[in-house]
Design a protein around this motif. Structure first.
Motif, PDB file in Angstrom:
ATOM      1  N   GLY A 120     -55.184  -3.189 109.491  1.00  0.00           N
ATOM      2  CA  GLY A 120     -56.555  -3.014 109.025  1.00  0.00           C
ATOM      3  C   GLY A 120     -57.589  -3.330 110.084  1.00  0.00           C
ATOM      4  N   LEU A 121     -57.233  -3.116 111.353  1.00  0.00           N
ATOM      5  CA  LEU A 121     -58.117  -3.475 112.459  1.00  0.00           C
ATOM      6  C   LEU A 121     -58.973  -2.291 112.896  1.00  0.00           C
ATOM      7  CD1 LEU A 121     -55.560  -5.528 114.563  1.00  0.00           C
ATOM      8  CD2 LEU A 121     -57.423  -6.437 113.165  1.00  0.00           C
ATOM      9  N   ALA A 122     -60.221  -2.562 113.183  1.00  0.00           N
ATOM     10  CA  ALA A 122     -61.118  -1.551 113.739  1.00  0.00           C
ATOM     11  C   ALA A 122     -60.811  -1.397 115.224  1.00  0.00           C
ATOM     12  CB  ALA A 122     -62.571  -1.967 113.537  1.00  0.00           C
ATOM     13  N   PHE A 123     -60.696  -0.165 115.687  1.00  0.00           N
ATOM     14  CA  PHE A 123     -60.430   0.040 117.108  1.00  0.00           C
ATOM     15  C   PHE A 123     -60.965   1.392 117.557  1.00  0.00           C
ATOM     16  CE2 PHE A 123     -56.866   1.916 114.911  1.00  0.00           C
ATOM     17  CZ  PHE A 123     -56.471   3.009 115.670  1.00  0.00           C
ATOM     18  N   GLU A 124     -61.277   1.463 118.835  1.00  0.00           N
ATOM     19  CA  GLU A 124     -61.692   2.721 119.444  1.00  0.00           C
ATOM     20  C   GLU A 124     -60.471   3.373 120.070  1.00  0.00           C
ATOM     21  OE1 GLU A 124     -64.526   4.472 123.059  1.00  0.00           O
ATOM     22  OE2 GLU A 124     -64.521   2.316 122.593  1.00  0.00           O
ATOM     23  N   SER A 125     -60.186   4.599 119.694  1.00  0.00           N
ATOM     24  CA  SER A 125     -59.043   5.314 120.235  1.00  0.00           C
ATOM     25  C   SER A 125     -59.502   6.196 121.394  1.00  0.00           C
ATOM     26  CB  SER A 125     -58.404   6.175 119.148  1.00  0.00           C
ATOM     27  OG  SER A 125     -57.252   6.820 119.636  1.00  0.00           O
ATOM     28  N   ILE A 126     -58.932   5.973 122.566  1.00  0.00           N
ATOM     29  CA  ILE A 126     -59.275   6.744 123.761  1.00  0.00           C
ATOM     30  C   ILE A 126     -58.075   7.615 124.103  1.00  0.00           C
ATOM     31  CG2 ILE A 126     -60.006   6.636 126.166  1.00  0.00           C
ATOM     32  CD1 ILE A 126     -61.089   3.811 125.530  1.00  0.00           C
ATOM     33  N   GLU A 127     -58.193   8.892 123.831  1.00  0.00           N
ATOM     34  CA  GLU A 127     -57.073   9.821 123.926  1.00  0.00           C
ATOM     35  C   GLU A 127     -56.883  10.330 125.355  1.00  0.00           C
ATOM     36  OE1 GLU A 127     -53.859  12.125 122.724  1.00  0.00           O
ATOM     37  OE2 GLU A 127     -54.979  10.659 121.532  1.00  0.00           O
ATOM     38  N   MET A 128     -55.655  10.217 125.833  1.00  0.00           N
ATOM     39  CA  MET A 128     -55.263  10.825 127.101  1.00  0.00           C
ATOM     40  C   MET A 128     -54.737  12.233 126.799  1.00  0.00           C
ATOM     41  SD  MET A 128     -55.740   8.376 129.433  1.00  0.00           S
ATOM     42  CE  MET A 128     -57.245   8.054 128.510  1.00  0.00           C
ATOM     43  N   THR A 129     -55.007  13.168 127.670  1.00  0.00           N
ATOM     44  CA  THR A 129     -54.577  14.541 127.425  1.00  0.00           C
ATOM     45  C   THR A 129     -53.295  14.897 128.167  1.00  0.00           C
ATOM     46  OG1 THR A 129     -56.020  15.309 129.208  1.00  0.00           O
ATOM     47  CG2 THR A 129     -56.920  15.324 126.987  1.00  0.00           C
ATOM     48  N   GLY A 130     -52.834  14.013 128.990  1.00  0.00           N
ATOM     49  CA  GLY A 130     -51.620  14.269 129.754  1.00  0.00           C
ATOM     50  C   GLY A 130     -51.356  13.106 130.680  1.00  0.00           C
ATOM     51  N   PHE A 131     -50.665  13.381 131.776  1.00  0.00           N
ATOM     52  CA  PHE A 131     -50.310  12.305 132.696  1.00  0.00           C
ATOM     53  C   PHE A 131     -51.208  12.275 133.928  1.00  0.00           C
ATOM     54  CE2 PHE A 131     -46.487  13.209 130.242  1.00  0.00           C
ATOM     55  CZ  PHE A 131     -46.202  11.942 129.771  1.00  0.00           C
ATOM     56  N   ASP A 132     -52.175  13.171 133.990  1.00  0.00           N
ATOM     57  CA  ASP A 132     -53.152  13.145 135.076  1.00  0.00           C
ATOM     58  C   ASP A 132     -54.436  12.477 134.594  1.00  0.00           C
ATOM     59  OD1 ASP A 132     -51.423  14.569 136.775  1.00  0.00           O
ATOM     60  OD2 ASP A 132     -52.079  16.475 135.907  1.00  0.00           O
ATOM     61  N   GLY A 133     -55.273  12.089 135.518  1.00  0.00           N
ATOM     62  CA  GLY A 133     -56.569  11.529 135.169  1.00  0.00           C
ATOM     63  C   GLY A 133     -56.489  10.208 134.435  1.00  0.00           C
ATOM     64  N   ARG A 134     -55.594   9.352 134.885  1.00  0.00           N
ATOM     65  CA  ARG A 134     -55.400   8.076 134.199  1.00  0.00           C
ATOM     66  C   ARG A 134     -55.981   6.889 134.978  1.00  0.00           C
ATOM     67  NH1 ARG A 134     -50.365   7.611 130.238  1.00  0.00           N
ATOM     68  NH2 ARG A 134     -50.501   9.677 129.292  1.00  0.00           N
ATOM     69  N   GLU A 135     -56.956   7.180 135.809  1.00  0.00           N
ATOM     70  CA  GLU A 135     -57.549   6.109 136.600  1.00  0.00           C
ATOM     71  C   GLU A 135     -58.117   4.994 135.723  1.00  0.00           C
ATOM     72  OE1 GLU A 135     -57.414   9.855 138.863  1.00  0.00           O
ATOM     73  OE2 GLU A 135     -58.269   9.306 136.912  1.00  0.00           O
ATOM     74  N   GLU A 136     -58.682   5.388 134.588  1.00  0.00           N
ATOM     75  CA  GLU A 136     -59.278   4.403 133.687  1.00  0.00           C
ATOM     76  C   GLU A 136     -58.206   3.472 133.112  1.00  0.00           C
ATOM     77  OE1 GLU A 136     -62.221   4.256 129.758  1.00  0.00           O
ATOM     78  OE2 GLU A 136     -61.673   6.180 130.658  1.00  0.00           O
ATOM     79  N   VAL A 137     -57.046   4.042 132.800  1.00  0.00           N
ATOM     80  CA  VAL A 137     -55.948   3.232 132.272  1.00  0.00           C
ATOM     81  C   VAL A 137     -55.438   2.272 133.340  1.00  0.00           C
ATOM     82  CG1 VAL A 137     -53.613   3.292 131.314  1.00  0.00           C
ATOM     83  CG2 VAL A 137     -55.266   5.032 130.657  1.00  0.00           C
ATOM     84  N   VAL A 138     -55.288   2.770 134.567  1.00  0.00           N
ATOM     85  CA  VAL A 138     -54.821   1.932 135.675  1.00  0.00           C
ATOM     86  C   VAL A 138     -55.810   0.803 135.942  1.00  0.00           C
ATOM     87  CG1 VAL A 138     -54.271   1.883 138.132  1.00  0.00           C
ATOM     88  CG2 VAL A 138     -53.492   3.797 136.727  1.00  0.00           C
ATOM     89  N   LYS A 139     -57.083   1.126 135.921  1.00  0.00           N
ATOM     90  CA  LYS A 139     -58.103   0.107 136.145  1.00  0.00           C
ATOM     91  C   LYS A 139     -58.062  -0.967 135.068  1.00  0.00           C
ATOM     92  CE  LYS A 139     -63.092  -0.508 136.809  1.00  0.00           C
ATOM     93  NZ  LYS A 139     -64.412   0.181 136.865  1.00  0.00           N
ATOM     94  N   ALA A 140     -57.798  -0.544 133.843  1.00  0.00           N
ATOM     95  CA  ALA A 140     -57.808  -1.489 132.717  1.00  0.00           C
ATOM     96  C   ALA A 140     -56.562  -2.359 132.669  1.00  0.00           C
ATOM     97  CB  ALA A 140     -57.962  -0.724 131.408  1.00  0.00           C
ATOM     98  N   SER A 141     -55.407  -1.764 133.039  1.00  0.00           N
ATOM     99  CA  SER A 141     -54.148  -2.477 132.815  1.00  0.00           C
ATOM    100  C   SER A 141     -53.292  -2.685 134.053  1.00  0.00           C
ATOM    101  CB  SER A 141     -53.318  -1.729 131.769  1.00  0.00           C
ATOM    102  OG  SER A 141     -52.895  -0.470 132.276  1.00  0.00           O
ATOM    103  N   GLY A 142     -53.650  -2.040 135.161  1.00  0.00           N
ATOM    104  CA  GLY A 142     -52.860  -2.187 136.374  1.00  0.00           C
ATOM    105  C   GLY A 142     -51.670  -1.248 136.460  1.00  0.00           C
ATOM    106  N   GLN A 143     -51.531  -0.374 135.491  1.00  0.00           N
ATOM    107  CA  GLN A 143     -50.427   0.604 135.476  1.00  0.00           C
ATOM    108  C   GLN A 143     -50.877   1.820 134.678  1.00  0.00           C
ATOM    109  OE1 GLN A 143     -48.177   1.124 132.362  1.00  0.00           O
ATOM    110  NE2 GLN A 143     -50.172   0.506 131.551  1.00  0.00           N
ATOM    111  N   PRO A 144     -50.183   2.995 134.833  1.00  0.00           N
ATOM    112  CA  PRO A 144     -50.697   4.244 134.256  1.00  0.00           C
ATOM    113  C   PRO A 144     -50.185   4.610 132.879  1.00  0.00           C
ATOM    114  CG  PRO A 144     -48.908   4.737 135.753  1.00  0.00           C
ATOM    115  CD  PRO A 144     -49.068   3.236 135.776  1.00  0.00           C
ATOM    116  N   LEU A 145     -49.247   3.863 132.327  1.00  0.00           N
ATOM    117  CA  LEU A 145     -48.598   4.290 131.092  1.00  0.00           C
ATOM    118  C   LEU A 145     -49.378   3.850 129.858  1.00  0.00           C
ATOM    119  CD1 LEU A 145     -44.889   3.493 131.998  1.00  0.00           C
ATOM    120  CD2 LEU A 145     -46.122   5.648 132.288  1.00  0.00           C
ATOM    121  N   THR A 146     -49.252   4.636 128.801  1.00  0.00           N
ATOM    122  CA  THR A 146     -49.837   4.275 127.513  1.00  0.00           C
ATOM    123  C   THR A 146     -48.699   4.064 126.525  1.00  0.00           C
ATOM    124  OG1 THR A 146     -50.022   6.621 126.886  1.00  0.00           O
ATOM    125  CG2 THR A 146     -51.955   5.586 127.925  1.00  0.00           C
TER     126      THR A 146
END
Length: 211
Positions: free
Chosen positions: A26-52
């Motif tokens: 029952g948690l409120a959250f913002e879902s940020i959708e990745m469209t593939g395996f490219d363009g994951r700089e934001e994920v890497v910046k946030a977590s230090g790795q590219p996987l979701t």
């Protein structure tokens, strides 16, 4: 309201698992959708790795669906995903391991689409496995709506996302990868309890994401 963000690839079973867990809690959250395996700089910046999936909770970044579910149990109220009882917890972990077997069956077909190397014999082998392997689920669901009893647990959230493709009607699926799998793998009607269980768990995903 919790300030949670989930970086996700919606079709991925492990990503779906994390999303369902957030909704079950029952948690409120913002879902940020990745469209593939490219363009994951934001994920890497946030977590230090590219996987979701990657869950962001303030200045904390939690990746890997198993880690995310345990983090949610440790830090948020709501339905328990894991059990404090050792024997029950061990059974949940056994079901999580079984998820690898289901994932392997789906992967036999999905890898063909990803690599653009269609092999009908491999698809037939995958379907043959899908015609037998789910019997253990059918048996486990004979006396209860969920694998661990009357309540959803991490066991259900781990397994259902792999099988959801196999109960879809191919003509209703638009995403090419999902459509490829759905056209080649279908859960047999001889598993009615398993099919109903998939639908019950996936009802969570029909709940809107609160912001």
């Amino acid at each position: 309201m919790e300030n949670l963000k989930l970086y996700t690839l919606s079709l991925s079973p492990y990503n779906t698992k994390a999303r369902l867990a957030l909704k079950l809690k029952g948690l409120a959250f913002e879902s940020i959708e990745m469209t593939g395996f490219d363009g994951r700089e934001e994920v890497v910046k946030a977590s230090g790795q590219p996987l979701t999936p990657v869950l962001i909770d303030g200045d904390k970044a939690i990746y890997d669906s198993f880690g995310i579910l345990r983090y949610l149990d440790a830090n948020f109220p709501g339905p328990r995903l894991y059990s404090a009882d050792r024997e029950t917890q061990q059974k949940i972990q056994e079901w999580e391991q079984f998820g690898k077997e289901l994932g392997g069956i789906i992967g036999m077909v999905l890898s063909q689409a990803i690599n653009n190397e269609i092999d009908d014999l491999v698809s037939e082998k995958a379907q043959a496995l899908l015609d037998t392997v789910p019997q253990v689920l059918e048996d486990a669901l004979s006396g209860s709506p969920y694998l661990m009893g009357d309540e959803i647990s991490a066991a259900d959230l781990t397994l259902v996302p792999f099988l959801r493709f196999t109960v879809w009607k191919a003509e209703t699926v638009e995403h090419p990868l999902a459509k490829f799998v759905t056209e080649r793998l279908q859960l047999h009607a001889k598993f009615p309890k398993t099919r109903a269980w998939i639908e019950r768990v996936m009802e969570l995903d029909r709940e809107p994401v609160a912001h």
